[in-house]
Design a protein around this motif. Sequence first.
Motif, mmCIF file in Angstrom:
data_model
loop_
_atom_site.group_PDB
_atom_site.id
_atom_site.type_symbol
_atom_site.label_atom_id
_atom_site.label_comp_id
_atom_site.label_asym_id
_atom_site.label_seq_id
_atom_site.Cartn_x
_atom_site.Cartn_y
_atom_site.Cartn_z
ATOM 1 N N VAL A 78 1.129 -1.256 0.399
ATOM 2 C CA VAL A 78 -0.559 0.463 -0.045
ATOM 3 C C VAL A 78 0.860 1.568 -0.293
ATOM 4 C CG1 VAL A 78 -1.841 1.383 1.794
ATOM 5 C CG2 VAL A 78 -2.028 -1.344 1.435
ATOM 6 N N LEU A 79 0.756 1.949 -1.191
ATOM 7 C CA LEU A 79 1.456 3.406 -0.821
ATOM 8 C C LEU A 79 0.632 4.529 -0.828
ATOM 9 C CD1 LEU A 79 3.206 2.185 -4.946
ATOM 10 C CD2 LEU A 79 4.560 2.758 -2.301
ATOM 11 N N ILE A 80 1.504 5.411 -0.150
ATOM 12 C CA ILE A 80 1.040 6.992 0.378
ATOM 13 C C ILE A 80 2.114 7.882 -0.986
ATOM 14 C CG2 ILE A 80 -0.565 8.336 1.596
ATOM 15 C CD1 ILE A 80 -0.371 6.273 3.443
ATOM 16 N N ALA A 81 1.342 9.479 -1.517
ATOM 17 C CA ALA A 81 2.141 10.178 -1.762
ATOM 18 C C ALA A 81 1.626 10.926 -0.876
ATOM 19 C CB ALA A 81 1.725 10.523 -3.776
ATOM 20 N N VAL A 82 2.971 11.691 -0.122
ATOM 21 C CA VAL A 82 2.699 13.458 0.887
ATOM 22 C C VAL A 82 3.225 14.276 0.214
ATOM 23 C CG1 VAL A 82 2.532 14.093 2.991
ATOM 24 C CG2 VAL A 82 1.723 11.885 2.593
ATOM 25 N N ASP A 83 2.721 15.420 -0.111
ATOM 26 C CA ASP A 83 3.327 16.631 -0.360
ATOM 27 C C ASP A 83 4.420 16.934 0.264
ATOM 28 O OD1 ASP A 83 3.770 19.751 -1.412
ATOM 29 O OD2 ASP A 83 1.295 20.093 -1.173
ATOM 30 N N ARG A 84 5.002 17.543 0.855
ATOM 31 C CA ARG A 84 6.682 17.946 1.811
ATOM 32 C C ARG A 84 5.857 18.731 2.412
ATOM 33 N NH1 ARG A 84 11.375 14.604 0.848
ATOM 34 N NH2 ARG A 84 10.411 12.881 -0.022
ATOM 35 N N ALA A 85 5.027 19.864 1.055
ATOM 36 C CA ALA A 85 4.873 20.903 1.899
ATOM 37 C C ALA A 85 3.474 21.402 2.779
ATOM 38 C CB ALA A 85 4.546 21.658 0.814
ATOM 39 N N THR A 86 3.120 20.881 2.598
ATOM 40 C CA THR A 86 1.676 20.600 3.367
ATOM 41 C C THR A 86 1.306 19.466 4.368
ATOM 42 O OG1 THR A 86 0.147 19.442 1.343
ATOM 43 C CG2 THR A 86 0.710 21.999 1.488
ATOM 44 N N GLY A 87 2.241 18.722 4.232
ATOM 45 C CA GLY A 87 2.363 17.063 5.359
ATOM 46 C C GLY A 87 0.430 16.595 4.378
ATOM 47 N N GLN A 88 0.035 16.451 3.299
ATOM 48 C CA GLN A 88 -0.885 16.167 2.532
ATOM 49 C C GLN A 88 -0.938 15.352 2.164
ATOM 50 O OE1 GLN A 88 -4.447 16.514 4.787
ATOM 51 N NE2 GLN A 88 -2.493 18.203 5.895
#
Length: 252
Positions: free
Chosen positions: A50-60
């Motif tokens: 299970v992969l998740i991509a997270v925006d480094r700038a917002t943590g979302q």
Amino acid sequence: MDVEIATVAERPDWAPMLGQLDGFWPPFMTNDPTAWFYYGYHVSAYPEFVLIAVDRATGQPVAKAHSVPISWDGDPDDGLPDGGWDWVVRASAYDRLGGGQPTIVSALEILIRPDLRGTGMSGRMLTAMRDNAAKRGFDDLIAPVRPNGKHLHPDMPIDEYAAWTRDDGLPVDPWLRVHVRAGGRIVNVAHTSMVIPARLERWREWTGLPFDTSGAVRVPQALSPVHCDVAQDTAVYVEPNVWVHHRLTQTS
């Protein structure tokens, strides 16, 4: 966008963020009775897939990708089961419960946050899924692809749609095109990839349509018509998908 992509096994603290990426499918698509064999246990049973991509700038979270290891004898290029997505989910559950030794990985879902669709994120998540399977020692990734343009042509036979190409030879369908550009090969159609039966009351809740006449009902976002039987108070949606095979190692 600067994103970090990791598995739940690598970042278990990210697991709660998966729920923030729910609710973007049409309601009927989340009511496949086979789905809970996977989604009831995906974080505990398959965290490394299970992969998740997270925006480094917002943590979302901005995207997620689900896959499972399954047992399969033979070369996927020779053809894959007509049962498609539902077959993959059942096969992974049987292997997990029975101690089967997985030989390939199958994709189940790649979901991009709606405001980021069309930005290339789908290709990045597919690449991450391919790389993750290869890193874990698998030579093949298969995918029962939901062609995301098919709902615009619900009456076109799926075999015809899957073979429909542009002048440059790439598929007309955008999602199939992403897979082919990434090195995937269209193998065959999974004509009964998802089967979703329900009482007419449920279909009315999911779609806002009357479902008061027997026959084919065209439902927004459905890839083919839903079959309604008023006498039996039941409607059934049979979704076709398209099998794509990604060979992760070069053969001589």
